[in-house]
Every structure is written in C-alpha cells, then in structure tokens.
Enzyme design. Structure first.
Site: not given
Length: 255
Positions: A110, A130
């Site tokens: 990210e 995740e």
C-alpha cells in the site's frame, strides 16, 4: 550506544532518498517509522532544491507491512490525516518513486501504490495478504489497487492473499521498471530524468494525473486549466523555451 533512526535521509543531486531502516524487522511499519517518513516528505515539499524523492527499505526488503508486535500492543503505525506509513491517505506535491527490493506486502504494498512511480528488483514480491490473518487491506489496497491494475486481478489478490512477482506486476502496469541490481540504483536513474525537468511542471502534472479521475467531463478542462495555466505563465516556462532555442540546459527557479 543509541539505536539507529527508523528512517534515514540523504540528498543526491536534488533527489531526497528516504530509507526505511528497520532491517531486523523487514522494515515492518511502526509509529516512529511512519513519523519519520511523514517528516521527510514535509522536507521534500519545503526545500526548493529538492525535485523528487525515492522511498526504499534497508536490508534488501522494502516493507513487510504493519509491525504486528506493535499492533498487539495497541500501536497504530499511521499519522492522522496521512494514513499508514505517513503517506497512504496523503501525497506530497512533488513526485515520489518507490524503489523495491524483496517484499512489498500488505501495508508495504500500500505504501508502494501510494508512490507515483515504482522501480523493482527482478526478485521483488508484491501482495496484500491481510485476509490470511482475518484483516483487510484498509490502507488503500482495496481502494487504490483496482484503479492501478485490472479490478478482477485486484479482487483476486485481496481474496486469495497470494503474491505476484515483479514481472507480473510490470505486465499489469503496476511497476514502471524492473532492474537486475539494487532497485535504488534503477530508481536513481529514473529520478534523475524526473529531476531535470521544470519543478512547477512536475507538481502540476502530478496533481492533474492524481486528481482528474474524479472530474466530470463537464469540468475537467476547467479544473486542469486552473492547475496548469500558472505553469505556462511562469518564469520557468520562458526559461525552458529560451534554453531550447539557445541549445543549453535550463536554469530552473521554481517560479
């Protein structure tokens, strides 16, 4: 003996090199590292001699994501108004290049997608795993990634948590350049090409490209004009034309 700082900075010919410096933890993001990145990016915008920045990681890894030990202690490696790592919800005015060796995973990916350009070593790996920990890529992975690669591929990465290599990331248009050696050296080459150009033009171009996806057809030309017309009217624009006519290198003033 004092500990090494979580973020190192150096300047190389107008390029601010920002190095995440927790190699023993694969540069997993903690609060101090996020604060260091945010401070470095403030410096990037504040100093006129700086044209762009490179964000990289020490020890052969870009960033393995959030420091889970810190997470268990209740620490959040985010900055108010700026997001994870000090930059997933905010960007400086000037360009930022990610130089990626090793892993850019979860929050690390990210961070990469929050940069404007990406140079990766051929052995680099990318992913938003995740879901494997019953978490979600909430620092931009679920929002930005479908805008940067085909949405179904972004969906697959989010739902499987699988990694992709640098070659696949390049094929998807996520990575600008792949290099066989250290990513930082390739990023410096790209940064030099960026830094040679007019600083006002760099800032305006980045702003239009980043913001224009939210503009309607009815307003896009007016919004673009508000950003770029001051560039055309600048002293640097006249200097660029004069330098071209006189076959010399321009002397940018940033005004």
């Amino acid at each position: 003996m004092s500990e090494a700082p979580e973020v190192l900075t150096e300047v190389d010919d107008g390029v601010l090199i920002i190095t995440m410096n927790r190699p023993e933890a694969k540069n997993a993001m903690n609060k101090a590292q996020a604060e260091g990145i945010a401070a470095a990016l403030d410096r990037l915008d504040a100093e006129n001699d700086l044209r762009c920045a490179i964000l990289t990681g020490a020890g052969g890894t870009f960033c393995s994501g959030m420091d889970l030990k810190g997470f268990l202690r209740g620490e959040r490696p985010s900055i108010e108004g700026r997001g994870f790592g000090g930059m997933t919800e905010w960007t400086p005015n000037k360009p930022v290049i990610a130089a990626i060796d090793g892993y850019a995973l979860a929050g690390g990916m990210e961070l990469a997608m929050s940069c404007d350009l990406i140079v990766a070593n051929a052995g680099a790996k990318f992913g938003i795993p995740e879901a494997k920990r019953s978490l979600a890529a909430a620092a931009g992975g679920l929002i930005k990634l479908p805008r940067q690669i085909p949405p179904r591929i972004a969906m697959e990465l989010a739902l499987t948590g699988d990694f992709i290599d640098a070659k696949r990331a390049y094929e998807l248009g996520f990575v600008n350049r792949i290099v066989d050696g250290p990513a930082l050296e390739g990023a410096k080459t790209l940064a030099r090409a960026v830094a040679e150009n007019g600083p006002l033009a760099l800032i305006a171009s980045k702003k239009v490209i980043r913001e224009s996806h939210t503009w309607s057809d009815a307003e896009m030309w007016q919004k673009q004009a508000a950003i770029v017309m001051p560039v055309f009217a600048s002293e640097d624009a006249r200097e660029g034309a004069a330098a071209f006519a006189e076959k010399r290198k321009p002397n940018w003033q940033g005004k």
